[in-house]
Design a protein around this motif. Structure first.
Motif, PDB file in Angstrom:
ATOM      1  N   LEU A 114       0.824  -1.206   0.000  1.00 48.46           N
ATOM      2  CA  LEU A 114       0.000   0.000   0.000  1.00 48.46           C
ATOM      3  C   LEU A 114       0.858   1.255   0.000  1.00 48.46           C
ATOM      4  CD1 LEU A 114      -3.007   0.943   0.256  1.00 48.46           C
ATOM      5  CD2 LEU A 114      -2.570   1.137   2.706  1.00 48.46           C
ATOM      6  N   ARG A 115       1.910   1.286   0.808  1.00 44.19           N
ATOM      7  CA  ARG A 115       2.788   2.455   0.879  1.00 44.19           C
ATOM      8  C   ARG A 115       3.446   2.722  -0.469  1.00 44.19           C
ATOM      9  NH1 ARG A 115       6.335   2.504   6.317  1.00 44.19           N
ATOM     10  NH2 ARG A 115       6.068   4.747   5.982  1.00 44.19           N
ATOM     11  N   GLN A 116       3.932   1.657  -1.094  1.00 47.61           N
ATOM     12  CA  GLN A 116       4.610   1.820  -2.382  1.00 47.61           C
ATOM     13  C   GLN A 116       3.627   2.245  -3.476  1.00 47.61           C
ATOM     14  OE1 GLN A 116       6.662  -1.684  -3.740  1.00 47.61           O
ATOM     15  NE2 GLN A 116       7.215  -0.784  -5.705  1.00 47.61           N
ATOM     16  N   ARG A 117       2.470   1.580  -3.509  1.00 41.68           N
ATOM     17  CA  ARG A 117       1.510   1.886  -4.568  1.00 41.68           C
ATOM     18  C   ARG A 117       0.926   3.284  -4.407  1.00 41.68           C
ATOM     19  NH1 ARG A 117       0.498   2.847  -8.656  1.00 41.68           N
ATOM     20  NH2 ARG A 117      -1.208   2.158 -10.030  1.00 41.68           N
ATOM     21  N   TRP A 118       0.696   3.723  -3.190  1.00 41.89           N
ATOM     22  CA  TRP A 118       0.170   5.060  -2.967  1.00 41.89           C
ATOM     23  C   TRP A 118       1.170   6.115  -3.424  1.00 41.89           C
ATOM     24  CZ3 TRP A 118      -3.998   7.613  -2.784  1.00 41.89           C
ATOM     25  CH2 TRP A 118      -4.074   8.879  -2.178  1.00 41.89           C
ATOM     26  N   SER A 119       2.452   5.911  -3.119  1.00 41.36           N
ATOM     27  CA  SER A 119       3.479   6.854  -3.572  1.00 41.36           C
ATOM     28  C   SER A 119       3.537   6.900  -5.091  1.00 41.36           C
ATOM     29  CB  SER A 119       4.837   6.453  -3.002  1.00 41.36           C
ATOM     30  OG  SER A 119       4.861   6.590  -1.606  1.00 41.36           O
ATOM     31  N   GLU A 120       3.486   5.730  -5.726  1.00 46.47           N
ATOM     32  CA  GLU A 120       3.524   5.674  -7.192  1.00 46.47           C
ATOM     33  C   GLU A 120       2.297   6.364  -7.785  1.00 46.47           C
ATOM     34  OE1 GLU A 120       3.716   1.527  -7.902  1.00 46.47           O
ATOM     35  OE2 GLU A 120       5.883   1.363  -7.519  1.00 46.47           O
ATOM     36  N   SER A 121       1.132   6.146  -7.176  1.00 49.34           N
ATOM     37  CA  SER A 121      -0.103   6.745  -7.693  1.00 49.34           C
ATOM     38  C   SER A 121      -0.068   8.257  -7.586  1.00 49.34           C
ATOM     39  CB  SER A 121      -1.308   6.196  -6.922  1.00 49.34           C
ATOM     40  OG  SER A 121      -1.438   4.798  -7.107  1.00 49.34           O
ATOM     41  N   LEU A 122       0.490   8.774  -6.494  1.00 43.19           N
ATOM     42  CA  LEU A 122       0.614  10.226  -6.347  1.00 43.19           C
ATOM     43  C   LEU A 122       1.535  10.806  -7.410  1.00 43.19           C
ATOM     44  CD1 LEU A 122       0.842  10.680  -2.462  1.00 43.19           C
ATOM     45  CD2 LEU A 122      -1.055  11.321  -3.958  1.00 43.19           C
ATOM     46  N   ARG A 123       2.664  10.127  -7.638  1.00 43.97           N
ATOM     47  CA  ARG A 123       3.591  10.613  -8.677  1.00 43.97           C
ATOM     48  C   ARG A 123       2.933  10.580 -10.048  1.00 43.97           C
ATOM     49  NH1 ARG A 123       7.494   7.918  -5.436  1.00 43.97           N
ATOM     50  NH2 ARG A 123       7.227   6.000  -6.642  1.00 43.97           N
ATOM     51  N   GLU A 124       2.211   9.510 -10.349  1.00 44.02           N
ATOM     52  CA  GLU A 124       1.544   9.391 -11.646  1.00 44.02           C
ATOM     53  C   GLU A 124       0.480  10.475 -11.816  1.00 44.02           C
ATOM     54  OE1 GLU A 124       0.073   5.424 -11.528  1.00 44.02           O
ATOM     55  OE2 GLU A 124       2.053   4.506 -11.750  1.00 44.02           O
ATOM     56  N   ALA A 125      -0.282  10.731 -10.752  1.00 38.30           N
ATOM     57  CA  ALA A 125      -1.317  11.770 -10.827  1.00 38.30           C
ATOM     58  C   ALA A 125      -0.687  13.143 -11.025  1.00 38.30           C
ATOM     59  CB  ALA A 125      -2.166  11.744  -9.553  1.00 38.30           C
ATOM     60  N   TYR A 126       0.397  13.401 -10.307  1.00 35.95           N
ATOM     61  CA  TYR A 126       1.091  14.679 -10.433  1.00 35.95           C
ATOM     62  C   TYR A 126       1.627  14.861 -11.860  1.00 35.95           C
ATOM     63  CZ  TYR A 126       5.464  17.295 -10.605  1.00 35.95           C
ATOM     64  OH  TYR A 126       6.490  18.100 -11.000  1.00 35.95           O
ATOM     65  N   GLN A 127       2.240  13.817 -12.401  1.00 37.33           N
ATOM     66  CA  GLN A 127       2.837  13.916 -13.740  1.00 37.33           C
ATOM     67  C   GLN A 127       1.777  14.049 -14.823  1.00 37.33           C
ATOM     68  OE1 GLN A 127       5.210  10.364 -13.755  1.00 37.33           O
ATOM     69  NE2 GLN A 127       6.815  11.262 -12.465  1.00 37.33           N
ATOM     70  N   ALA A 128       0.560  13.586 -14.552  1.00 39.23           N
ATOM     71  CA  ALA A 128      -0.510  13.662 -15.542  1.00 39.23           C
ATOM     72  C   ALA A 128      -1.213  15.017 -15.545  1.00 39.23           C
ATOM     73  CB  ALA A 128      -1.534  12.562 -15.282  1.00 39.23           C
ATOM     74  N   LEU A 129      -0.941  15.844 -14.559  1.00 38.54           N
ATOM     75  CA  LEU A 129      -1.597  17.148 -14.499  1.00 38.54           C
ATOM     76  C   LEU A 129      -1.031  18.080 -15.571  1.00 38.54           C
ATOM     77  CD1 LEU A 129      -1.649  17.741 -10.631  1.00 38.54           C
ATOM     78  CD2 LEU A 129      -3.614  17.229 -12.105  1.00 38.54           C
ATOM     79  N   PRO A 130      -1.878  18.879 -16.207  1.00 41.57           N
ATOM     80  CA  PRO A 130      -1.374  19.839 -17.201  1.00 41.57           C
ATOM     81  C   PRO A 130      -0.637  20.985 -16.522  1.00 41.57           C
ATOM     82  CG  PRO A 130      -3.708  20.170 -16.845  1.00 41.57           C
ATOM     83  CD  PRO A 130      -3.348  18.938 -16.072  1.00 41.57           C
ATOM     84  N   ARG A 131       0.308  21.565 -17.242  1.00 39.77           N
ATOM     85  CA  ARG A 131       1.007  22.743 -16.728  1.00 39.77           C
ATOM     86  C   ARG A 131       0.076  23.936 -16.798  1.00 39.77           C
ATOM     87  NH1 ARG A 131       6.478  23.395 -19.931  1.00 39.77           N
ATOM     88  NH2 ARG A 131       6.781  24.995 -18.340  1.00 39.77           N
ATOM     89  N   PRO A 132       0.278  24.943 -15.935  1.00 44.54           N
ATOM     90  CA  PRO A 132      -0.555  26.154 -16.024  1.00 44.54           C
ATOM     91  C   PRO A 132      -0.421  26.800 -17.403  1.00 44.54           C
ATOM     92  CG  PRO A 132       0.738  26.131 -14.001  1.00 44.54           C
ATOM     93  CD  PRO A 132       1.242  25.003 -14.834  1.00 44.54           C
ATOM     94  N   ASP A 133      -1.566  27.140 -17.984  1.00 43.67           N
ATOM     95  CA  ASP A 133      -1.511  27.699 -19.351  1.00 43.67           C
ATOM     96  C   ASP A 133      -0.922  29.106 -19.382  1.00 43.67           C
ATOM     97  OD1 ASP A 133      -3.538  29.123 -18.183  1.00 43.67           O
ATOM     98  OD2 ASP A 133      -5.106  28.454 -19.555  1.00 43.67           O
ATOM     99  N   TRP A 134      -0.785  29.732 -18.201  1.00 45.45           N
ATOM    100  CA  TRP A 134      -0.218  31.071 -18.140  1.00 45.45           C
ATOM    101  C   TRP A 134       1.279  31.067 -17.853  1.00 45.45           C
ATOM    102  CZ3 TRP A 134       1.608  30.563 -13.326  1.00 45.45           C
ATOM    103  CH2 TRP A 134       0.843  29.868 -12.390  1.00 45.45           C
ATOM    104  N   LEU A 135       1.865  29.877 -17.655  1.00 48.04           N
ATOM    105  CA  LEU A 135       3.254  29.813 -17.233  1.00 48.04           C
ATOM    106  C   LEU A 135       4.196  30.298 -18.327  1.00 48.04           C
ATOM    107  CD1 LEU A 135       5.026  28.931 -14.822  1.00 48.04           C
ATOM    108  CD2 LEU A 135       5.211  26.686 -15.903  1.00 48.04           C
ATOM    109  N   ASP A 136       3.876  30.000 -19.597  1.00 46.22           N
ATOM    110  CA  ASP A 136       4.801  30.307 -20.707  1.00 46.22           C
ATOM    111  C   ASP A 136       4.444  31.600 -21.416  1.00 46.22           C
ATOM    112  OD1 ASP A 136       6.215  27.934 -20.283  1.00 46.22           O
ATOM    113  OD2 ASP A 136       4.721  26.797 -21.452  1.00 46.22           O
ATOM    114  N   ARG A 137       3.522  32.330 -20.867  1.00 50.94           N
ATOM    115  CA  ARG A 137       3.136  33.570 -21.545  1.00 50.94           C
ATOM    116  C   ARG A 137       4.174  34.648 -21.298  1.00 50.94           C
ATOM    117  NH1 ARG A 137      -3.299  33.802 -19.910  1.00 50.94           N
ATOM    118  NH2 ARG A 137      -3.929  31.936 -21.052  1.00 50.94           N
TER     119      ARG A 137
END
Length: 245
Positions: A222-245
């Motif tokens: 559970l500890r390992q899978r939860w950490s992996e799931s958090l990383r995967e969710a974080y990496q799947a999030l889009p970057r702010p659309d205002w960051l590169d303006r």
């Protein structure tokens, strides 16, 4: 420091505590913080304790011997309902304060105790209370179906986001363990092993009691899978659309 959490679900109660106590950085010990009063078919009550170890053990011992409440001496085995049991725990806390509070103050030690009390008596529904050092208490509700004592801030977000009274009991166990893992990772004063107690609604008995150590395969997974799931969710999030303006 410690971390204890109780979940009040439609299907029953999930109670989880760590076992670490500290008396300095080089004096770390393991003590159980889960106490159970059970008479199968009639009642089951579980206490999870945080604070000064001597105080919490003294409170438990007084509850076993009997505490005078409104002219009547009661124990957890004779309290007629869960509200009365919560009053009894509060009275025991105040009794210990009267006996030991002055001595603690003389040594510069605060009277530090908080207790989760969960259980079911007879045909009444399960209830969950948090008893404070003053002996007063609050109760878990459908709006807030969990209570915590000790180092609670790291394990609270997952419960706030996911837990509802309708959460199945097995899912409640998983959420409680994730909540504990978040605390273990962020605070060194909370440590394994951890004690899990599960009470199914209307069983009036402990349905599961388990001490989880570093060797527990499910908790490690559970500890390992939860950490992996958090990383995967974080990496799947889009970057702010205002960051590169």
């Amino acid at each position: 420091m410690t971390y204890c959490v109780g979940l009040l679900l439609d299907a029953g109660l999930v109670m989880l505590s760590d076992t670490r106590t500290n008396a300095g950085v080089d004096n770390i010990s393991t003590f159980g913080k889960t106490f159970v009063e059970e008479k199968a078919g009639e009642r089951v009550l579980v206490l999870l304790t945080a604070g000064n170890l001597a105080v919490t053990q003294a409170v438990w011992n007084r509850l076993q011997e009997g505490v005078k409440l409104e002219g009547e001496v009661l124990t957890l085995a004779t309290a007629p309902n869960m509200f009365r049991a919560a009053q009894l725990v509060g009275a025991a806390v105040r009794d210990v304060f009267e006996a030991d509070g002055p001595g603690l103050r003389a040594q510069g030690i605060s009277f530090d105790v908080s207790i989760l009390l969960g259980g079911q008596i007879g045909g009444a529904p399960p209830r969950l209370f948090l008893v404070y050092a003053a002996g007063n208490f609050i109760e878990a509700t459908a709006d807030t179906p969990f209570l915590q004592v000790g180092e609670h801030k790291y394990g609270k977000p997952i419960l706030d986001r996911v837990l509802t009274p309708a959460t199945p009991l097995a899912d409640g166990v998983t959420l409680a363990l994730i909540s504990m893992d978040s605390t273990l990772r962020s605070n060194l004063t909370v440590g394994l092993p951890i004690d899990l107690t599960v009470i199914r609604r209307d069983a009036c008995a402990v349905s599961l009691k388990r001490r989880i150590t570093e060797d527990d395969r499910y908790f490690a997974f559970l500890r390992q899978r939860w950490s992996e799931s958090l990383r995967e969710a974080y990496q799947a999030l889009p970057r702010p659309d205002w960051l590169d303006r």
